[in-house]
Design a protein around this motif. Sequence first.
Motif, PDB file in Angstrom:
ATOM      1  N   ALA A  37     -22.148 -42.624  -2.109  1.00  0.00           N
ATOM      2  CA  ALA A  37     -21.728 -44.001  -2.375  1.00  0.00           C
ATOM      3  C   ALA A  37     -20.211 -44.068  -2.337  1.00  0.00           C
ATOM      4  N   ALA A  38     -19.690 -45.172  -1.864  1.00  0.00           N
ATOM      5  CA  ALA A  38     -18.240 -45.387  -1.826  1.00  0.00           C
ATOM      6  C   ALA A  38     -17.957 -46.843  -2.120  1.00  0.00           C
ATOM      7  N   ARG A  39     -16.877 -47.081  -2.852  1.00  0.00           N
ATOM      8  CA  ARG A  39     -16.477 -48.451  -3.159  1.00  0.00           C
ATOM      9  C   ARG A  39     -15.052 -48.693  -2.693  1.00  0.00           C
ATOM     10  N   LEU A  40     -14.866 -49.790  -1.996  1.00  0.00           N
ATOM     11  CA  LEU A  40     -13.560 -50.228  -1.515  1.00  0.00           C
ATOM     12  C   LEU A  40     -13.376 -51.678  -1.936  1.00  0.00           C
ATOM     13  N   GLY A  41     -12.499 -51.924  -2.916  1.00  0.00           N
ATOM     14  CA  GLY A  41     -12.350 -53.283  -3.418  1.00  0.00           C
ATOM     15  C   GLY A  41     -13.668 -53.775  -3.987  1.00  0.00           C
ATOM     16  N   LYS A  42     -14.138 -54.895  -3.496  1.00  0.00           N
ATOM     17  CA  LYS A  42     -15.412 -55.444  -3.972  1.00  0.00           C
ATOM     18  C   LYS A  42     -16.608 -54.918  -3.178  1.00  0.00           C
ATOM     19  N   MET A  43     -16.356 -54.129  -2.132  1.00  0.00           N
ATOM     20  CA  MET A  43     -17.423 -53.660  -1.264  1.00  0.00           C
ATOM     21  C   MET A  43     -17.923 -52.283  -1.675  1.00  0.00           C
ATOM     22  N   LYS A  44     -19.225 -52.107  -1.668  1.00  0.00           N
ATOM     23  CA  LYS A  44     -19.872 -50.857  -2.050  1.00  0.00           C
ATOM     24  C   LYS A  44     -20.846 -50.435  -0.957  1.00  0.00           C
ATOM     25  N   ALA A  45     -20.688 -49.201  -0.481  1.00  0.00           N
ATOM     26  CA  ALA A  45     -21.580 -48.645   0.531  1.00  0.00           C
ATOM     27  C   ALA A  45     -22.446 -47.564  -0.094  1.00  0.00           C
ATOM     28  N   VAL A  46     -23.693 -47.507   0.323  1.00  0.00           N
ATOM     29  CA  VAL A  46     -24.641 -46.501  -0.141  1.00  0.00           C
ATOM     30  C   VAL A  46     -25.415 -45.995   1.070  1.00  0.00           C
ATOM     31  N   ARG A  47     -25.626 -44.684   1.132  1.00  0.00           N
ATOM     32  CA  ARG A  47     -26.517 -44.155   2.165  1.00  0.00           C
ATOM     33  C   ARG A  47     -27.294 -42.961   1.616  1.00  0.00           C
ATOM     34  N   ARG A  48     -28.516 -42.810   2.119  1.00  0.00           N
ATOM     35  CA  ARG A  48     -29.419 -41.782   1.621  1.00  0.00           C
ATOM     36  C   ARG A  48     -29.052 -40.386   2.099  1.00  0.00           C
ATOM     37  N   ALA A  49     -28.455 -40.291   3.264  1.00  0.00           N
ATOM     38  CA  ALA A  49     -28.083 -39.005   3.854  1.00  0.00           C
ATOM     39  C   ALA A  49     -27.092 -39.278   4.976  1.00  0.00           C
ATOM     40  N   PRO A  50     -26.337 -38.260   5.403  1.00  0.00           N
ATOM     41  CA  PRO A  50     -25.343 -38.470   6.463  1.00  0.00           C
ATOM     42  C   PRO A  50     -25.916 -39.025   7.762  1.00  0.00           C
ATOM     43  N   ASP A  51     -27.190 -38.755   8.044  1.00  0.00           N
ATOM     44  CA  ASP A  51     -27.785 -39.269   9.279  1.00  0.00           C
ATOM     45  C   ASP A  51     -28.505 -40.598   9.086  1.00  0.00           C
ATOM     46  N   GLN A  52     -28.333 -41.191   7.888  1.00  0.00           N
ATOM     47  CA  GLN A  52     -28.979 -42.467   7.592  1.00  0.00           C
ATOM     48  C   GLN A  52     -27.951 -43.601   7.645  1.00  0.00           C
ATOM     49  N   PRO A  53     -28.389 -44.825   7.954  1.00  0.00           N
ATOM     50  CA  PRO A  53     -27.448 -45.953   8.007  1.00  0.00           C
ATOM     51  C   PRO A  53     -26.929 -46.331   6.625  1.00  0.00           C
ATOM     52  N   CYS A  54     -25.736 -46.907   6.592  1.00  0.00           N
ATOM     53  CA  CYS A  54     -25.141 -47.375   5.339  1.00  0.00           C
ATOM     54  C   CYS A  54     -25.715 -48.719   4.936  1.00  0.00           C
ATOM     55  N   GLN A  55     -25.991 -48.843   3.660  1.00  0.00           N
ATOM     56  CA  GLN A  55     -26.202 -50.155   3.065  1.00  0.00           C
ATOM     57  C   GLN A  55     -24.839 -50.640   2.580  1.00  0.00           C
ATOM     58  N   LEU A  56     -24.640 -51.936   2.533  1.00  0.00           N
ATOM     59  CA  LEU A  56     -23.361 -52.482   2.085  1.00  0.00           C
ATOM     60  C   LEU A  56     -23.607 -53.672   1.169  1.00  0.00           C
ATOM     61  N   TYR A  57     -22.882 -53.690   0.046  1.00  0.00           N
ATOM     62  CA  TYR A  57     -23.057 -54.752  -0.937  1.00  0.00           C
ATOM     63  C   TYR A  57     -21.700 -55.305  -1.353  1.00  0.00           C
ATOM     64  N   ASP A  58     -21.659 -56.607  -1.536  1.00  0.00           N
ATOM     65  CA  ASP A  58     -20.473 -57.273  -2.072  1.00  0.00           C
ATOM     66  C   ASP A  58     -20.673 -57.386  -3.582  1.00  0.00           C
ATOM     67  N   LEU A  59     -20.044 -56.500  -4.337  1.00  0.00           N
ATOM     68  CA  LEU A  59     -20.285 -56.448  -5.775  1.00  0.00           C
ATOM     69  C   LEU A  59     -19.764 -57.673  -6.510  1.00  0.00           C
ATOM     70  N   GLU A  60     -18.813 -58.354  -5.926  1.00  0.00           N
ATOM     71  CA  GLU A  60     -18.304 -59.567  -6.564  1.00  0.00           C
ATOM     72  C   GLU A  60     -19.349 -60.665  -6.547  1.00  0.00           C
ATOM     73  N   ALA A  61     -20.091 -60.753  -5.460  1.00  0.00           N
ATOM     74  CA  ALA A  61     -21.123 -61.784  -5.328  1.00  0.00           C
ATOM     75  C   ALA A  61     -22.506 -61.272  -5.692  1.00  0.00           C
ATOM     76  N   ASP A  62     -22.676 -59.951  -5.694  1.00  0.00           N
ATOM     77  CA  ASP A  62     -24.011 -59.355  -5.821  1.00  0.00           C
ATOM     78  C   ASP A  62     -23.907 -58.050  -6.612  1.00  0.00           C
ATOM     79  N   ILE A  63     -23.607 -58.166  -7.912  1.00  0.00           N
ATOM     80  CA  ILE A  63     -23.404 -56.968  -8.726  1.00  0.00           C
ATOM     81  C   ILE A  63     -24.676 -56.138  -8.843  1.00  0.00           C
ATOM     82  N   GLY A  64     -25.842 -56.759  -8.636  1.00  0.00           N
ATOM     83  CA  GLY A  64     -27.114 -56.052  -8.722  1.00  0.00           C
ATOM     84  C   GLY A  64     -27.519 -55.346  -7.444  1.00  0.00           C
ATOM     85  N   GLU A  65     -26.668 -55.385  -6.416  1.00  0.00           N
ATOM     86  CA  GLU A  65     -26.923 -54.703  -5.141  1.00  0.00           C
ATOM     87  C   GLU A  65     -28.313 -55.020  -4.588  1.00  0.00           C
TER      88      GLU A  65
END
Length: 465
Positions: free
Chosen positions: A408-436
């Motif tokens: 997982a990585a967070r940049l400003g209000k943006m949060k990325a999550v991925r299950r493994a290096p070969d898996q696609p990233c999920q992306l969430y705007d924590l300011e608008a969607d704190i519950g991801e």
Amino acid sequence: MLRFVALALAVCFVSFPASLSGAEVDKPNVVFIYADDLGYGDVGCFGQKMIKTPHLDQMAKDGVKLTSFYAGCTVCRPSRLVLWTGKHLGHQPINDNKPYTMQPSDFTLAELMKQQGYATGGVGKWALGTPGSGGEPIYHGFDFWCGYLDQSNAHNYYPTYLWKCEGDQCQKIPLEGNVLMGDKNPQDRVAKLDSRVTYSHDVMTKEAFDFIRRNQDKPFLLHLHWTLPHANNQGGRVTGNGSEVPSYGRYKDKDWPEPEKGYAAMVTYLDSSVGELRALLNELDLEDKTLICFTSDNGPHKEGGHDVDFFDSNGPLRGFKRSVYEGGIRVPFIAVWPGQIPPGTESGMTFNAYDVMATYADLTGTTDLPQNDGLSFLPLLLGKKEIKPGLRLPNQRISYSSFNTWEAARLGKMKAVRRAPDQPCQLYDLEADIGETNDIAKDQPEIVEIMTNFMAEAKKKPNAP
């Protein structure tokens, strides 16, 4: 889009002017409290409605509350390793709870403070070196430690002994009245549960307070790695559930499941110890000379019969312990230092457990730290307004966490999550969607690319501070 990214980077890559150093204040004491498995939503000042935490709530009123503070990991051992060494999980040998012994090359924040003339002590869960391994706390900057060295023993609140480490040795200290468990006969087991009388938290707390009294005339660092409210999955003393506590206290007559009565009692017990700590510092006339920080090693557990949803232990966040979603890694953080930290303040700026060492360095005026990933949040605590964008490298200020193959990585209000290096990233705007709940990766490909590139770079050698 690129303009947003540039602004986000400017917010995240923060450097502080040297003039804001805490060294302007004459070597304050530091008490750092690391609760075990306490959730973001388990404390009243972070939204808890059912469990009472009056002393922590008062601490927030008297100081500052950080609402975007991240634990070192979503489980215990690597979370402590991150805290001690100031390096995020990309630069650690473990990112899960497999055994690890602290190495001579692991420079710790206790060693930093010892070099600055501090008496250094700690109690509670160490988890990074058993006796004879060379990983014991006395070999890594601590003058004194009392508690559990082995992680697997640390979740029994009525053990037969604890470890006390001083000088160059660690010795067992027996806990009166406690007996070995393991009886196959349920009746015998219940009898032994009822006979155990010495609660380990009380022993460790007394040892910690004695350390303060012994060192009240010199600067000291004290880490309180209390194990509350971690579950004992082998069964507790009161009812056999995993919430092991002397009594349910104010919750005994609640119409709640037994594990939830116990969990609430454990959190309130922890809170009462914070109150006793502040009372002792006041008694010794040390309150104005002491920075107290309170946080947790990871998100709330779902063990020993405790249901994270019963008390809404993760608050508005998704996930819990063993998850890199916010509920597993974002934790409550409160700091108080009368006369220095403006009371009743709050900040949503992102900081991490790996920033604590850099904060200690700032506090003491240390300028020669080994390579690490930290950035001091002392100016933020002190309410300074001169915080300005700097030229830090990206892996200094994108918040990073991992667990097994998850990242997982967070940049400003943006949060990325991925299950493994070969898996696609999920992306969430924590300011608008704190519950991801709303993955916007397809709408923000440039940010996904930044996060993906960062995760690939995160396992390289850390940058010098």
